[in-house]
Motif scaffolding. Sequence first.
Motif, mmCIF file in Angstrom:
data_model
loop_
_atom_site.group_PDB
_atom_site.id
_atom_site.type_symbol
_atom_site.label_atom_id
_atom_site.label_comp_id
_atom_site.label_asym_id
_atom_site.label_seq_id
_atom_site.Cartn_x
_atom_site.Cartn_y
_atom_site.Cartn_z
ATOM 1 N N LEU B 60 44.434 33.274 33.980
ATOM 2 C CA LEU B 60 45.128 32.386 33.029
ATOM 3 C C LEU B 60 44.122 31.499 32.318
ATOM 4 N N LYS B 61 43.145 31.021 33.089
ATOM 5 C CA LYS B 61 42.097 30.173 32.518
ATOM 6 C C LYS B 61 41.326 30.962 31.456
ATOM 7 N N LEU B 62 40.930 32.194 31.814
ATOM 8 C CA LEU B 62 40.166 33.023 30.878
ATOM 9 C C LEU B 62 40.991 33.334 29.626
ATOM 10 N N ARG B 63 42.301 33.463 29.803
ATOM 11 C CA ARG B 63 43.155 33.798 28.664
ATOM 12 C C ARG B 63 43.663 32.547 27.958
ATOM 13 N N ALA B 64 43.151 31.377 28.396
ATOM 14 C CA ALA B 64 43.497 30.095 27.777
ATOM 15 C C ALA B 64 45.009 29.882 27.748
ATOM 16 N N MET B 65 45.649 30.123 28.901
ATOM 17 C CA MET B 65 47.090 29.895 29.008
ATOM 18 C C MET B 65 47.343 28.751 29.978
ATOM 19 N N PRO B 66 48.495 28.078 29.826
ATOM 20 C CA PRO B 66 48.794 26.956 30.727
ATOM 21 C C PRO B 66 48.887 27.419 32.181
ATOM 22 N N ILE B 67 47.918 26.996 32.994
ATOM 23 C CA ILE B 67 47.803 27.515 34.359
ATOM 24 C C ILE B 67 48.965 27.063 35.234
ATOM 25 N N ARG B 68 49.251 25.747 35.205
ATOM 26 C CA ARG B 68 50.275 25.208 36.099
ATOM 27 C C ARG B 68 51.629 25.880 35.848
ATOM 28 N N ARG B 69 51.981 26.019 34.551
ATOM 29 C CA ARG B 69 53.288 26.576 34.219
ATOM 30 C C ARG B 69 53.410 28.021 34.694
ATOM 31 N N PHE B 70 52.367 28.813 34.477
ATOM 32 C CA PHE B 70 52.473 30.235 34.817
ATOM 33 C C PHE B 70 52.270 30.493 36.305
ATOM 34 N N LEU B 71 51.508 29.623 36.992
ATOM 35 C CA LEU B 71 51.424 29.773 38.448
ATOM 36 C C LEU B 71 52.780 29.458 39.057
ATOM 37 N N GLY B 72 53.494 28.545 38.397
ATOM 38 C CA GLY B 72 54.794 28.103 38.899
ATOM 39 C C GLY B 72 55.884 29.135 38.742
ATOM 40 N N ASP B 73 55.605 30.256 38.086
ATOM 41 C CA ASP B 73 56.676 31.272 37.979
ATOM 42 C C ASP B 73 56.713 32.178 39.213
ATOM 43 N N TYR B 74 55.760 32.013 40.135
ATOM 44 C CA TYR B 74 55.748 32.711 41.431
ATOM 45 C C TYR B 74 55.688 34.224 41.324
ATOM 46 N N SER B 75 55.420 34.762 40.123
ATOM 47 C CA SER B 75 55.379 36.221 40.015
ATOM 48 C C SER B 75 54.184 36.782 40.783
ATOM 49 N N ALA B 76 53.073 36.038 40.802
ATOM 50 C CA ALA B 76 51.893 36.500 41.540
ATOM 51 C C ALA B 76 52.190 36.541 43.032
ATOM 52 N N LEU B 77 53.010 35.586 43.471
ATOM 53 C CA LEU B 77 53.343 35.516 44.894
ATOM 54 C C LEU B 77 54.150 36.740 45.327
ATOM 55 N N VAL B 78 55.088 37.157 44.492
ATOM 56 C CA VAL B 78 55.897 38.329 44.824
ATOM 57 C C VAL B 78 54.997 39.556 44.944
ATOM 58 N N THR B 79 54.069 39.711 43.981
ATOM 59 C CA THR B 79 53.124 40.832 44.033
ATOM 60 C C THR B 79 52.318 40.780 45.324
ATOM 61 N N ALA B 80 51.828 39.587 45.661
ATOM 62 C CA ALA B 80 51.003 39.431 46.864
ATOM 63 C C ALA B 80 51.783 39.826 48.114
ATOM 64 N N TRP B 81 53.044 39.388 48.199
ATOM 65 C CA TRP B 81 53.843 39.694 49.394
ATOM 66 C C TRP B 81 54.115 41.188 49.501
ATOM 67 N N LEU B 82 54.366 41.817 48.344
ATOM 68 C CA LEU B 82 54.627 43.259 48.379
ATOM 69 C C LEU B 82 53.375 44.004 48.821
ATOM 70 N N ILE B 83 52.200 43.539 48.398
ATOM 71 C CA ILE B 83 50.954 44.167 48.822
ATOM 72 C C ILE B 83 50.784 43.997 50.332
ATOM 73 N N ALA B 84 50.993 42.783 50.810
ATOM 74 C CA ALA B 84 50.826 42.520 52.242
ATOM 75 C C ALA B 84 51.780 43.371 53.073
ATOM 76 N N LEU B 85 52.985 43.625 52.533
ATOM 77 C CA LEU B 85 53.977 44.379 53.299
ATOM 78 C C LEU B 85 53.774 45.885 53.213
ATOM 79 N N THR B 86 53.062 46.358 52.174
ATOM 80 C CA THR B 86 52.871 47.805 52.055
ATOM 81 C C THR B 86 51.527 48.255 52.614
#
Lengths: 495, 343
Positions: B60-86
């Motif tokens: 997000l930083k490299l793409r110059a996007m608002p970090i806090r707002r996009f981290l707060g959408d938790y989409s990365a977290l869902v991906t991470a959990w699916l990886i951990a579970l598979t």
Amino acid sequence: MMRTLFSFPGGVKPDPNKEASARAFIASAPLPERLVLPLKQSAGVAPLPCVRVGERVKKGQIIAVAEAWISVSLHAPTSGKVTDIGAHPLAHPSGLPAPAIVIEADGEDAWRERQPLDWQGLAPREVQCYLQQSGVVGLGGAVFPSHAKLGGDTPTEELIINGAECEPYITCDDRLMRERADEIISGVALLRDLTGARQCLIAVENNKPEAIRALRGAIGKHREDFVVVTLPARYPAGSLRQLIYALTGKHAPVNVLPAALGVQCFNVATVHSIWRAVAHGEPVVRRVVTVSGNVRAPKNWEAPIGMSMNALLQLSEPLDDTDGLIVGGPMMGLSLPLTNAPITKGSNCLIARSPRLFPPRPPESPCIRCTACAQACPQGLQPFELYWWSRARNFDRAAEHALAECIECGCCAYVCPAAIPLVHYFRFAKGELAAAARERQMADGARDRFEFRQFRAEREKAEKQAKTAAAKQAAVMSAAAAPSEKPAPTPPSEP
Amino acid sequence: MPTPSSPHLREANSISRIMRLVCAALFPGIVVYSALIGPAVLAQIVLASVAALFFEAVMLKLRAMPIRRFLGDYSALVTAWLIALTFPPLSPWWLTVTGVFFAIVVAKHLYGGLGQNPFNPAMIAFAACIIAFPALMSEWPAQGLMLPFEQQLEIIFGFAPRIDALTAATPLDVIKTALKNNALRAGNIQELLMSQNLYGTFAGRGWEWVTMTYLCGGAFLLAMGVITWHVPFAFITSMAAISALCWLFDPGRFSDPLFHLFSGGAMLGAFFIATDPVSGCATPRGRLIFGVGAGILAYLIRVFGVFPDGIAFAVLIMNICAPLIDRYTQPTVFGRRANGRRS
């Protein structure tokens, strides 16, 4: 009587917020000193002013006259003096002024002579003209001239009276049905006779039990066979195409008028105004407006057309944090700053806005194609696809996904978890498509003119050549006839 | 002042809420997983989450996007959990981080970030790692192996040697090998699994309950309206149908539908992976086709292919087809349904 209803797709159930303004009786707004009457208050062509500045007018007198079929006349809402005919700001986000007639009230509120229409013996066409001259338009918000809907080629099977009032906050039709059910039913009977409809259905959402009771009572009293149909409350149940489908199972694409399907649809307030015009000789000079939202006294006001919105809002005592107005319902209405723009025939509701009641939309997130919008769309569209193509400025693809069928009801943007103002994108795309079509039309016109000019030049050249050749021939002939004379000089040849 | 466009009301919903609901639906599965298979999965969840949020923030930083707002959408977290579970729960830490890197950086942000990725990021992570590190990605903890949590952590973080004895073939592996070797002429596949102590009540021992909890989590997502019924229904039905077909054809060589539905990643795939809205189909009919395709491909790959499970490749293959399927399954617009006639 139970009736099977057809279920349109999608729809949403926002908090109705109707109780507050539905409780009180319709109140008559005090007569303001100054009324601003925009000329264009209906779909179609604006009427032409027929009064002069300084002229005294009576209440109900025509001040602008309809000069086209899709147009209605405009009347003075009270007696007084015309003080100005010119541009005045309207209730529109652009704030651009539009032509209007200004009347200074004399306080007497004196009617011109009112004469009921003896419609029983008249041809439908004459009643239609009478309605046009009485300024009757659809009061549900679309302001289409009512007379122009009547008299189609297709015989009317169903006459649908729309009392659904599905938008949150709005209760003007609810109160009207409760308090003036008699006149509404008389109006329905009139329309039944005019259209020759076989069946009259009055559709009301199930959150208005008192209105339903009042209508049923009035129907019984008039010994009519009209059916009050209770609709499950789901926005946009009162939208024309959804309502027609729910009651009749007939599908109407956007480019097909309901009349072509044998259906006529009128709003209850319109029916009421038709009856007032025919039975009492009163043209449309007032309407019931719901004032609700961030106000101390939410209420329905019967206000003269042309009254300032702000003045009407003040009657309901807006709270201190009011920061604007929503004209119409919160799903489809216009959001404006506090404005002195006038009430028009289409203004059914004023909602005082506050950051608490209407928090600003959070910033737009990326679309994740969750399809909540498609599930909510009452037109069965794929709003996320339309958004995608609109945003990419690929308007032709948006048109392929039936952008034209979008009724801008706002269901998609209401449910969007990414807070994308979808309807805004669609209006933009529609505007761009319309502009492109206009441009294409103009280019076609220019090309046609150019081609015709070339054709004409060619034709004139050919004619000229033919003429010259004929003249030459004649000269030769005459020279041959009189050889003694000096031969005529040959005309210069064409370059 | 620009005036806002209608509608002026909005339902209380957000991408963040949707992603949090998905995490909530995964939670019971994680609890049962850690109780029956081993708490190592908890370490993997934490590891993958931290890595995912880190990579997401950097991108997000490299793409110059608002970090806090996009981290707060938790989409990365869902991906991470699916990886951990598979991923196998005892995977070395760097394998998980590599997977997360592929998911977040390559599959998601290099393609334009949230909403733009054509492939399911978690499945890209799985596919990339199983191709690059096939041995490690096939090392599932041996049945009944109950190591102390500290020892599991030591294995994950490389302080303890990875002993082959720790891991064993999964039930899916066993049936695949048996099918290849044609060694089952005499016996029944179920009996073979029983003899190896791999079979539980109706599927792989222990795993059957984990997948059962995923099914419950999926039902929760359905009830909350986060997903629609189309993909899970089509996925489960098609997998049940094709496995039943093979099973009826030769019950000795192929195991029964119940076993397949509750083994490996079937339920996780049906409710949490194939339902990814971004990379999947969007039309109702398209979603049915997507689910059927994914269910059948997953069965074919897990039974006849070389990989231990087929969900990842099945979903990725269907991701490729999704835009085409959508194009040919557009629903009819409401007003045009009956050409103006009564329907």
